[in-house]
Design an enzyme around this catalytic site. Structure first.
Site, PDB file in Angstrom:
ATOM      1  N   GLU A   1      -3.343 -13.389 -11.720  1.00 27.42           N
ATOM      2  CA  GLU A   1      -4.654 -12.767 -11.507  1.00 27.42           C
ATOM      3  C   GLU A   1      -4.483 -11.511 -10.662  1.00 27.42           C
ATOM      4  OE1 GLU A   1      -6.920 -15.771  -9.421  1.00 27.42           O
ATOM      5  OE2 GLU A   1      -6.227 -17.293 -10.844  1.00 27.42           O
TER       6      GLU A   1
ATOM      7  N   LYS B   1      -5.103  -9.198  -7.554  1.00 27.58           N
ATOM      8  CA  LYS B   1      -5.452  -9.486  -6.162  1.00 27.58           C
ATOM      9  C   LYS B   1      -6.441  -8.410  -5.702  1.00 27.58           C
ATOM     10  CE  LYS B   1      -3.320 -10.594  -1.716  1.00 27.58           C
ATOM     11  NZ  LYS B   1      -4.361 -10.027  -0.951  1.00 27.58           N
TER      12      LYS B   1
ATOM     13  N   ASP C   1      -8.796  -6.255  -3.507  1.00 24.05           N
ATOM     14  CA  ASP C   1      -8.699  -5.879  -2.102  1.00 24.05           C
ATOM     15  C   ASP C   1     -10.097  -5.828  -1.488  1.00 24.05           C
ATOM     16  OD1 ASP C   1      -7.606  -5.195   0.266  1.00 24.05           O
ATOM     17  OD2 ASP C   1      -7.148  -3.121  -0.281  1.00 24.05           O
TER      18      ASP C   1
ATOM     19  N   TYR D   1     -12.334 -16.759  -7.659  1.00 24.31           N
ATOM     20  CA  TYR D   1     -11.009 -17.125  -8.168  1.00 24.31           C
ATOM     21  C   TYR D   1     -10.599 -18.553  -7.848  1.00 24.31           C
ATOM     22  CZ  TYR D   1     -10.147 -15.480  -3.425  1.00 24.31           C
ATOM     23  OH  TYR D   1     -10.218 -15.272  -2.084  1.00 24.31           O
TER      24      TYR D   1
ATOM     25  N   LYS E   1       2.662  -8.254  -3.619  1.00 29.16           N
ATOM     26  CA  LYS E   1       1.957  -7.090  -3.070  1.00 29.16           C
ATOM     27  C   LYS E   1       2.581  -5.799  -3.587  1.00 29.16           C
ATOM     28  CE  LYS E   1      -0.945  -7.903   0.413  1.00 29.16           C
ATOM     29  NZ  LYS E   1      -0.585  -8.318   1.641  1.00 29.16           N
TER      30      LYS E   1
ATOM     31  N   CYS F   1     -17.268  24.250  22.633  1.00 29.35           N
ATOM     32  CA  CYS F   1     -17.312  24.442  21.183  1.00 29.35           C
ATOM     33  C   CYS F   1     -16.471  25.662  20.799  1.00 29.35           C
ATOM     34  CB  CYS F   1     -18.754  24.640  20.739  1.00 29.35           C
ATOM     35  SG  CYS F   1     -18.885  25.109  19.017  1.00 29.35           S
TER      36      CYS F   1
ATOM     37  N   CYS G   1     -19.065  28.485  19.586  1.00 30.84           N
ATOM     38  CA  CYS G   1     -20.058  29.168  20.427  1.00 30.84           C
ATOM     39  C   CYS G   1     -19.785  29.001  21.923  1.00 30.84           C
ATOM     40  CB  CYS G   1     -21.453  28.641  20.119  1.00 30.84           C
ATOM     41  SG  CYS G   1     -21.685  26.943  20.659  1.00 30.84           S
TER      42      CYS G   1
ATOM     43  N   CYS H   1     -21.499  19.563  19.712  1.00 30.94           N
ATOM     44  CA  CYS H   1     -21.966  20.806  20.308  1.00 30.94           C
ATOM     45  C   CYS H   1     -23.478  20.761  20.153  1.00 30.94           C
ATOM     46  CB  CYS H   1     -21.375  21.991  19.537  1.00 30.94           C
ATOM     47  SG  CYS H   1     -22.280  23.513  19.828  1.00 30.94           S
TER      48      CYS H   1
ATOM     49  N   CYS I   1     -25.544  27.555  17.544  1.00 34.27           N
ATOM     50  CA  CYS I   1     -24.092  27.641  17.342  1.00 34.27           C
ATOM     51  C   CYS I   1     -23.783  28.183  15.945  1.00 34.27           C
ATOM     52  CB  CYS I   1     -23.486  26.251  17.520  1.00 34.27           C
ATOM     53  SG  CYS I   1     -21.805  26.116  16.925  1.00 34.27           S
TER      54      CYS I   1
HETATM   55  S1  IVH Z   1      -6.177 -17.351  -4.169  1.00 31.81           S
HETATM   56  C1  IVH Z   1      -5.176 -20.882  -1.375  1.00 31.81           C
HETATM   57  N1  IVH Z   1      -6.723 -15.374  -5.851  1.00 31.81           N
HETATM   58  O1  IVH Z   1      -6.012 -12.558  -1.061  1.00 31.81           O
HETATM   59  C2  IVH Z   1      -5.279 -19.691  -2.276  1.00 31.81           C
HETATM   60  N2  IVH Z   1      -6.764 -14.904  -3.524  1.00 31.81           N
HETATM   61  O2  IVH Z   1      -3.655 -12.870   0.726  1.00 31.81           O
HETATM   62  C3  IVH Z   1      -6.310 -18.755  -1.864  1.00 31.81           C
HETATM   63  N3  IVH Z   1      -7.428 -12.590  -2.964  1.00 31.81           N
HETATM   64  O3  IVH Z   1      -7.376 -14.847   1.215  1.00 31.81           O
HETATM   65  C4  IVH Z   1      -6.288 -17.419  -2.426  1.00 31.81           C
HETATM   66  N4  IVH Z   1      -7.729 -11.916  -5.036  1.00 31.81           N
HETATM   67  O4  IVH Z   1      -8.923 -13.117   0.129  1.00 31.81           O
HETATM   68  C5  IVH Z   1      -6.585 -15.742  -4.553  1.00 31.81           C
HETATM   69  N5  IVH Z   1      -7.243 -13.748  -7.436  1.00 31.81           N
HETATM   70  C6  IVH Z   1      -7.106 -14.108  -6.152  1.00 31.81           C
HETATM   71  C7  IVH Z   1      -7.327 -13.212  -5.091  1.00 31.81           C
HETATM   72  C8  IVH Z   1      -7.134 -13.643  -3.782  1.00 31.81           C
HETATM   73  C9  IVH Z   1      -7.780 -11.571  -3.747  1.00 31.81           C
HETATM   74  C10 IVH Z   1      -7.353 -12.528  -1.478  1.00 31.81           C
HETATM   75  C11 IVH Z   1      -8.027 -13.686  -0.784  1.00 31.81           C
HETATM   76  C12 IVH Z   1      -6.939 -14.372  -0.013  1.00 31.81           C
HETATM   77  C13 IVH Z   1      -5.937 -13.270   0.149  1.00 31.81           C
HETATM   78  C14 IVH Z   1      -4.558 -13.859   0.342  1.00 31.81           C
END
Ligand code: IVH
Length: 669
Positions: free
Chosen positions: A117, A119, A121, A226, A313, A407, A410, A425, A430
């Protein structure tokens, strides 16, 4: 009232609530509305009326009650019955291979089926449903308990308040803000003189942690779910789990896949590393989970994280460069912003030469000195930002930066007002502020004076002919053509553009005047409410704040603006020059477009979407995002996509940009 009447109303309300949830899902989650906005609004209205007529039917979980809770004093704490743990990280192919080897060893399997999946942010949240009703929601906090942000979560349209089944379960996911929405939010904040957010994640976190849910409701928050906390669902894989959530009308990211074995996982990770820029939201990696839920159970958890999952990551797009100098910018409100001038460095597709350092606290916090080697990245993949200093690279020659006590434009003393991060300022005359005010006044979304950009604004200011926005209207082509590098033709064009701007509606003028906290939206509200500038000038603060969406901050700023002695002469110059002080009645100038619904599809050459919509609305028409039988015109631009097909199927009148323009012109009285 008869009991059958009430019964009938109750059934109707239940049906409406279910339908509204379903349409919310199609609109906010799938981005594929089944009905147009008008029909949706109609359903909401009908439900509101029923609930008003039959108070017995009022229900805090009704979709009519998403926003409305009062501001909180502080957040309560909510415990997580199943802890919300984090994930172990993998930073390389080798780390992923080590993870796979560990899972294979522990499970004694040769090959593992994984679920990969994106991740997202953002910020982790947990949502609790009881018998299908959304009851509580919280942040992750320390993993064992988080903050109760129920009222704020309820404002997110993607979260159904009722599930289609009476299930009791806890779902978990990530709240985020799209990159484009983040940019727009920051632009709005900037035009209102507020601090901007550093990146979409911070914007999402800041929005969710507002004590007033009405503020959260205005933020473009979204989420993807998720996983599950406590639940009673009978499921065998992570992939089934997400399908099940999807069937409950919960938002789930569609970019997920089952990968058999390490190689497939690695290629999924690589694929999204290349494509992540195309996504509308930010991801910081891929989450790899053993797909089989029994296997997950068997592998279990360490104290910190599950053994069955890992976060791969992506290396953030970071570069090191040098801070050549730190200069300051003076904004139109007098805020002094330090800006790092960087040795040019190429970063996520562009060459970065400058990065805002926001304020002196941030410089101190990060310990940035002139000459430092620093790590930079792009927040929201857009805004260059200095992340940190590489202190080991210091030679001892670095120079500390101090915010100027006077400033630079001025020489007035700069001050830091209490509760503000910015040094300012405060001199209303100015020059730097005045130039910025001219630039803002002339900008596209304000008075839209073509040719009056920053360089021109500075030039007319330096000529001594212009001291405020009122003076612009007295410039002549002859005066302008005497300025350096100014051709006669350009001078004439500029004078023409300035003259044309006199006809703008009041809302543009109000926005252009740059009153603190008055962004485009507040300007429109004020213009519509008061109709002309002279009425607004006389208004008292207590009357202003009665207007919905005009808070005390805006109210105070407006009154203060009109009472500042410098304001009147400027307004009189504008009036003398014939600048329009009125807002056209909202009722259309002609009723040719009244009652007509327009849908736009594809890009237009001469109008932005906002401009096209404003033009339609100004003439009494309305704009909808989706096609239905009730649509009167589809305006098809470049690449109109599936809407065109649908319009043709439904027999909706399809017009091109030229025909659209003509329609607007015909419509002018
Ligand atoms: S699973 C026990 N799935 O990433 C498993 N986390 O670094 C729980 N996050 O705390 C996490 N997308 O805030 C999972 N598809 C995804 C995610 C995801 C973002 C975040 C989540 C988690 C953090 C872990």
């Amino acid at each position: 009232m008869s009991s059958t009447e009430l019964e009938k109303a109750r059934n109707k309300a239940l049906e409406l609530r279910r339908e509204i949830e379903e349409h919310n899902y199609h609109y906010h989650v799938l981005d594929q509305p089944l009905i147009d906005d008008e029909m949706f609004d109609q359903m909401m209205l009908e439900l509101q009326q029923l609930e008003k007529e039959f108070p017995e039917l009022q229900d805090p979980d009704s979709p009519t009650r998403r926003v409305g809770a009062k501001p909180l004093e502080a957040f309560d704490t909510l415990e997580h019955k199943v802890p919300m743990l984090g994930l172990d990280n993998a930073f390389s192919d080798q780390d992923l291979a080590d993870f796979d080897a560990r899972v294979r060893k522990l499970s004694e399997l040769d090959i593992i089926e994984y679920h990969c999946e994106l991740k997202i942010d953002g910020l982790a949240v947990s949502l609790q449903y009881e018998e299908g009703v959304f009851k509580r929601g919280s942040t992750r906090g320390d993993g064992y308990s988080g903050e109760d942000i129920t009222a704020n979560l309820r404002t997110i349209r993607q979260i159904p308040l009722q599930l289609p089944e009476a299930l009791t379960l806890e779902v978990r996911g990530e709240v985020y803000i799209n990159k484009k929405d983040f940019e727009k939010l920051n632009n709005e904040r900037e035009s209102e003189g507020l601090m901007t957010f550093a990146n979409p994640r911070n914007a999402a976190a800041g929005s969710l942690r507002q004590l007033d849910p009405r503020l959260t409701a205005k933020r473009p928050l979204k989420l993807f779910l998720y996983g599950l906390g406590e639940h009673v669902l009978d499921l065998s894989t992570q992939s089934d789990l997400l399908d099940r959530l999807e069937n409950l009308f919960l938002p789930v990211n569609p970019n997920r896949t089952i990968c058999r074995g390490l190689d497939e996982v690695q290629s999924y990770c690589r694929r999204w590393q290349d494509k992540k820029g195309e996504l509308p939201y930010e991801i910081d990696g891929v989450v790899v989970k053993a797909n089989d839920l029994d296997l997950q159970k068997e592998l279990g958890f360490t104290a910190r994280s599950p053994r069955w999952a890992i976060a791969y990551k992506y290396p953030p797009e970071e570069k090191t460069t040098r801070v050549l100098d730190i200069q300051v910018n003076i904004g139109r409100t007098g805020a002094i912003t330090p800006v790092a001038l960087l040795e040019p460095v190429s970063l996520s597709g562009t060459t970065v030469r400058r990065a805002s350092l926001h304020n002196e606290d941030l410089i101190a916090e990060k310990g940035i000195m002139i000459g430092d080697t620093v790590v930079v990245h792009k927040a929201g993949e857009i805004i260059p930002e200095v992340i940190r200093v590489i202190e080991d690279d210091r030679s001892g020659e670095e120079k500390e930066f101090k915010m100027p006590g006077h400033c630079p434009s001025c020489s007035a003393e700069t001050v830091r007002l209490s509760g503000e991060a910015a040094r300012r300022c405060l001199n209303p005359s100015c020059p730097a502020q005045l130039v910025e005010k001219l630039v803002h006044f002339a900008s596209r979304r304000a008075m839209d004076i073509e040719g009056m950009g920053p360089a021109m604004a500075e030039m007319v200011y330096n000529s001594g002919l212009v001291r405020d926005v009122g003076d612009l209207y007295y410039l002549t082509a002859a005066q302008l053509s005497e300025m350096p590098r100014m051709a006669e033709k350009s001078a004439e064009n500029l004078v023409r553009a300035i003259a044309k701007s006199k006809e703008n509606p009041l809302r543009r003028l109000l926005f252009g005047l740059g009153i603190r906290f008055v962004g485009e939206k507040a300007a429109r509200l004020l213009a519509e409410r008061f109709g002309n500038l002279d009425r607004l000038r006389k208004v008292r603060e207590e009357d202003l704040v009665k207007i919905e969406e005009i808070g005390p901050k805006i109210g105070e700023a407006v009154v203060q603006f009109f009472h500042t002695p410098e304001t009147s002469p400027v307004l009189e110059k504008l009036r003398e020059a014939g600048v329009n002080f009125k807002e056209p009645e909202v009722v259309s100038t002609s009723d040719l477009l009244a009652g007509k619904t327009f849908v736009f599809s594809g890009s237009l050459d001469r109008y932005t979407r906002d401009e096209a919509a404003a033009a339609v609305e100004e003439k009494g028409g309305r704009v909808s995002s989706s096609i239905s039988r009730k649509t009167d015109y589809l305006v098809a631009g470049e690449d109109p996509g599936s809407k065109l097909e649908k319009a043709q199927q439904l027999g909706v009148n399809v017009i091109d940009e030229n025909e659209f323009s003509e329609l607007l012109l015909k419509n002018v009285k």
